[in-house]
Enzyme design. Structure first.
Site, PDB file in Angstrom:
ATOM      1  N   ARG A  51       0.800  -1.223   0.000  1.00  0.00           N
ATOM      2  CA  ARG A  51       0.000   0.000   0.000  1.00  0.00           C
ATOM      3  C   ARG A  51       0.834   1.274   0.000  1.00  0.00           C
ATOM      4  NH1 ARG A  51      -3.070  -3.648   1.802  1.00  0.00           N
ATOM      5  NH2 ARG A  51      -1.171  -4.273   2.825  1.00  0.00           N
ATOM      6  N   THR A  52       1.809   1.352   0.876  1.00  0.00           N
ATOM      7  CA  THR A  52       2.498   2.633   1.032  1.00  0.00           C
ATOM      8  C   THR A  52       3.228   3.000  -0.258  1.00  0.00           C
ATOM      9  OG1 THR A  52       2.677   2.234   3.382  1.00  0.00           O
ATOM     10  CG2 THR A  52       4.128   3.918   2.490  1.00  0.00           C
ATOM     11  N   LYS A  80      26.393  -3.425  -0.694  1.00  0.00           N
ATOM     12  CA  LYS A  80      27.849  -3.213  -0.650  1.00  0.00           C
ATOM     13  C   LYS A  80      28.243  -2.419   0.589  1.00  0.00           C
ATOM     14  CE  LYS A  80      27.899  -2.697  -5.687  1.00  0.00           C
ATOM     15  NZ  LYS A  80      28.113  -1.702  -6.761  1.00  0.00           N
ATOM     16  N   ARG A 101      11.340   3.811   3.341  1.00  0.00           N
ATOM     17  CA  ARG A 101      10.913   2.830   4.358  1.00  0.00           C
ATOM     18  C   ARG A 101      12.129   1.967   4.652  1.00  0.00           C
ATOM     19  NH1 ARG A 101       5.702  -1.034   4.347  1.00  0.00           N
ATOM     20  NH2 ARG A 101       4.838   0.929   5.088  1.00  0.00           N
ATOM     21  N   HIS A 129       5.045   5.814  11.600  1.00  0.00           N
ATOM     22  CA  HIS A 129       4.498   5.704  10.246  1.00  0.00           C
ATOM     23  C   HIS A 129       3.524   6.877  10.065  1.00  0.00           C
ATOM     24  CE1 HIS A 129       3.352   4.106   6.525  1.00  0.00           C
ATOM     25  NE2 HIS A 129       2.942   2.898   6.847  1.00  0.00           N
TER      26      HIS A 129
END
Ligand code: NCD
Length: 360
Positions: A51-52, A80, A101, A129
């Site tokens: 969703r986000t 890396k 995120r 959030h």
């Protein structure tokens, strides 16, 4: 430069302005399409998301902007050992706005510090959030016209759920009365409780089972068990399946209660409720698009809605490292620990990155 790392970055007035703009965008999309033409949004998703990420991309493209980014860090230089600071500096050259995120609490604040473009937190570990909380509040206001005066129960894994943390703090800011319903070991963490008490004078009723309070709730906000965040020594078996909202429980709820969930659901919210008119969780995910459109336009300065001065915060270099092992300052060693002081009845010190309380 304005960022959205936690909701502390926005005043209540600004949040209400974003809601007004979102409502305008929702009802008259054609008027707003085009506002982000030639702008690029980078979506940097180090953790899974449906969703986000998709709703941010949808929001940007509906405003005729473009998107770039990744949904899996395996294909990036993170493998890396590239730091968040360097990644932020790079992406500044490629885009006009970042949504990030990441699994470490405080990671979005690091990006915001090193990027020269606005950064939005799309979820940082089990910390915060904020854009989910904006979509949640907006959904409540659209159904109930205001948050003040409502009794709002947050149910489930309150310890590790970042959506639950941001939602609780947002509800308190707008005058809602909180009830916390968490199984043993999954209650709201001390840093959220301290802020609720300090800033809003709220000491939510804490219970272990939804049946104890169901009749009193105007909003029932369910969260899944955050299995991927549980410490290895914690046995999730007992918590798994210890809470379930279903039709039998909802029989005792108010006829105009709202059922909410940030989604994804696993086994804590029964499918039989999907046709119940009180179910608002799909509405919540739909409302995330206009909310994110309004936020993108506001942070990029395309709409004169955001005040130019962010709310003032009392942050200084900390004498000690943060005690949260999932804090970004523990993982990226160029970062200097910082603490934020909240004064009030008692003085509180919290990590400026991940929000956890400092014990001294
Ligand atoms: C939430 C998250 O990622 O924190 N999902 C979302 O963005 N709607 C909630 C969750 O994963 O449980």
């Amino acid at each position: 430069m304005r960022h959205l790392v936690t909701l502390d970055d926005l005043s209540n007035f600004e949040i209400e302005q974003i809601f007004r703009l979102a409502a305008g965008m929702q009802s008259q999309l054609e008027t707003w399409a085009g506002i982000c033409r030639s702008k690029l949004l980078a979506t940097l998703f180090y953790e899974p998301s449906t969703r986000t990420r998709l709703s941010f991309e949808s929001a940007m493209e509906r405003l005729n902007g473009g998107t770039l980014g990744f949904a899996d860090p395996q294909g990036t230089s993170a493998t890396k050992g590239e730091t968040l600071a360097d990644t932020a500096r790079m992406v500044t050259n490629y885009a006009d706005l970042i949504v990030v995120r990441h699994n470490w609490a405080g990671s979005a604040r690091v990006m915001a510090r090193y990027a020269n473009i606005p950064v939005i937190n799309g979820g940082d570990g089990s910390h915060a959030h904020p854009t989910q909380a904006l979509a949640d509040l907006y959904t409540i206001i659209r159904r109930k016209s205001q948050v003040a005066g409502l009794t709002i129960g947050i149910c489930g894994d309150l310890q590790y759920g970042r959506a639950a943390h941001s939602f609780a703090l947002a509800v308190a800011r707008f005058g809602g009365k909180l009830v916390h319903i968490g199984p043993h070991g999954f209650q709201m963490p001390p840093w959220v409780l301290a802020r609720l008490a300090q800033h809003h004078g709220q000491k939510p009723l804490e219970v272990e089972s939804i049946t104890e309070v169901i009749e009193t709730l105007d909003v029932i906000y369910v969260n899944r068990l955050q299995e991927e965040r549980l410490p290895p020594n914690l046995n999730a078996e007992t918590a798994r399946g210890s809470y379930l909202l279903n039709a039998a429980v909802m029989k005792h709820a108010k006829p105009d209660a709202m059922i909410m969930h940030p989604l994804p659901r696993v086994n804590e919210l029964a499918y039989e409720l999907d046709d119940d008119p009180r179910a608002a969780y799909f509405e919540q995910s739909a409302n995330a698009v206009p909310i994110r459109m309004a936020l993108i336009a506001s942070l990029m300065g395309l709409e004169q809605l955001i005040l130019t001065q962010p709310p003032q915060r009392n942050i200084v270099v900390a004498e000690h490292s943060c005690e949260n092992s999932n804090c970004v300052t523990i993982h990226e060693n160029y970062l200097v620990p910082e603490r934020e002081t909240f004064s009030g009845d008692v003085e509180l010190h919290a990590c400026a990155y991940c929000g956890s309380l400092f014990s001294s």
